[in-house]
Design an enzyme around this catalytic site. Structure first.
Site, PDB file in Angstrom:
ATOM      1  CG  ASP A 131      33.731  40.928 -20.015  1.00 47.27           C
ATOM      2  OD1 ASP A 131      33.185  41.986 -19.015  1.00 47.27           O
ATOM      3  OD2 ASP A 131      32.363  40.263 -20.329  1.00 47.27           O
ATOM      4  CG  ASN A 139      27.207  36.163 -10.494  1.00 42.67           C
ATOM      5  OD1 ASN A 139      27.482  35.178 -10.054  1.00 42.67           O
ATOM      6  ND2 ASN A 139      27.751  36.810 -11.271  1.00 42.67           N
ATOM      7  CG  HIS A 144      26.096  36.793  -6.526  1.00 43.65           C
ATOM      8  ND1 HIS A 144      26.050  36.996  -7.127  1.00 43.65           N
ATOM      9  CD2 HIS A 144      24.310  36.668  -6.631  1.00 43.65           C
ATOM     10  CE1 HIS A 144      25.532  38.074  -7.910  1.00 43.65           C
ATOM     11  NE2 HIS A 144      24.493  38.006  -7.584  1.00 43.65           N
ATOM     12  CD  GLU A 174      30.879  40.939 -15.652  1.00 42.36           C
ATOM     13  OE1 GLU A 174      30.071  40.847 -16.292  1.00 42.36           O
ATOM     14  OE2 GLU A 174      31.250  40.846 -14.315  1.00 42.36           O
TER      15      GLU A 174
END
Length: 292
Positions: A131, A139, A144, A174
């Site tokens: 992760d 973001n 984004h 993610e």
């Protein structure tokens, strides 16, 4: 079918062997459910597979009743076009459109196969859940589009570090998953350490705002020894718990779960080299790296 050799023991086209195995499993399920007198002819164009190779596979898998016709390139343009469409649709159903990695559905299918293979052959396999640390802040700060660029570059790094027989997927958002076929704890940790080091030196370029982003990742690793039964959700849960622990301990590190699927006689044993590896490295970031 019970006497057939495992797919992993055969050489040749991996996709072909995988599709044959899936078709055989589907046929067996129909037989068990009493499909009735109806018959279905299944045609599939396998590029690069000679008739002699098919005869070998048909003999090993009991496919003598299948119809296989050799076709030279260019002889059947309509079939080639149709097969191209089928391949495109199959690819889209199994792959993440942004990163090109396999998607969650394909990941779960592959994990089920690898767990069963490990159980049947009593060999190890490992699952890593990865992760990106504080991805929401990336973001929020850069947009984004920049976040997508980071996901794409990270996916390329994962592809470059894993072996051809391993399987990587974007699970969602993610989060990524890597299935390390035939890998015990020591080998899997080496792969993940190398990958984490590469990510630590990564500078993802966001062209829209002309800036570089340097993310870090937390990783959870679960190793299955294959000596007892386990389900895919159980293995995923163990790797996820290790991932959450890595986050809680400061991020940008690898945490391993307890070894799973050990035989009773092996339950208190850890390989000497694995123990030495664990003692020598706590899988935390170097002091020169910024934690996120």
């Amino acid at each position: 079918m019970d006497n057939a050799k495992p797919v992993s023991d055969l050489s040749g086209d991996k996709q072909l062997l995988s599709e044959i195995e899936c078709l055989l499993q589907a046929a067996s399920e129909l037989d068990r459910n009493g499909a009735g007198p109806s018959r279905l002819a299944v045609f599939r164009l396998f590029k690069g597979v000679a008739p002699e190779k098919w005869e070998e596979l048909a003999s090993r898998f009991g496919l003598e009743n299948w119809l296989a016709l050799p076709i030279r390139p260019g002889e059947t343009p309509s079939l080639d076009t149709l097969q191209g469409l089928v391949d495109k649709l199959a690819y889209q159903s199994d792959h993440d459109p942004l990163t090109g990695l396999s998607n969650r559905r394909a990941f779960l299918d592959n994990l089920t196969v690898e767990i069963e293979r490990a159980r049947r052959t009593n060999t190890p396999m490992s699952l890593a859940m990865i992760d990106i640390d504080d991805f929401k802040s990336i973001n929020d700060r850069y947009g984004h589009v920049c976040g997508d660029a980071v996901l794409v570059e990270l996916s390329e790094l994962i592809r470059s570090e894993i072996r051809k027989l391993d399987f990587a997927a974007r699970i969602g958002g993610e989060e990524f998953g890597i299935i390390l076929s035939g890998s015990g704890l020591l080998e899997a940790l080496k792969v993940l350490d190398r990958l984490r080091d590469r990510i630590g030196r990564m500078r993802g370029y966001c062209a829209e705002i002309d800036t570089f982003v340097s993310p870090t990742c937390s990783m959870g690793l679960a190793c299955y020894k294959g000596s007892s039964a386990i389900t895919p959700p159980k293995l995923i849960n163990e790797a996820d718990k290790a991932l959450y622990t890595a986050k809680a301990q400061g991020k940008n590190r690898i945490v391993t779960a307890a070894l799973l699927g050990l035989a009773v006689s092996d339950a208190t044993l850890v390989r000497k080299e694995e123990k030495q590896f664990l003692l020598a490295s706590n899988h935390q970031p170097d002091s020169s790296r910024n934690e996120r």
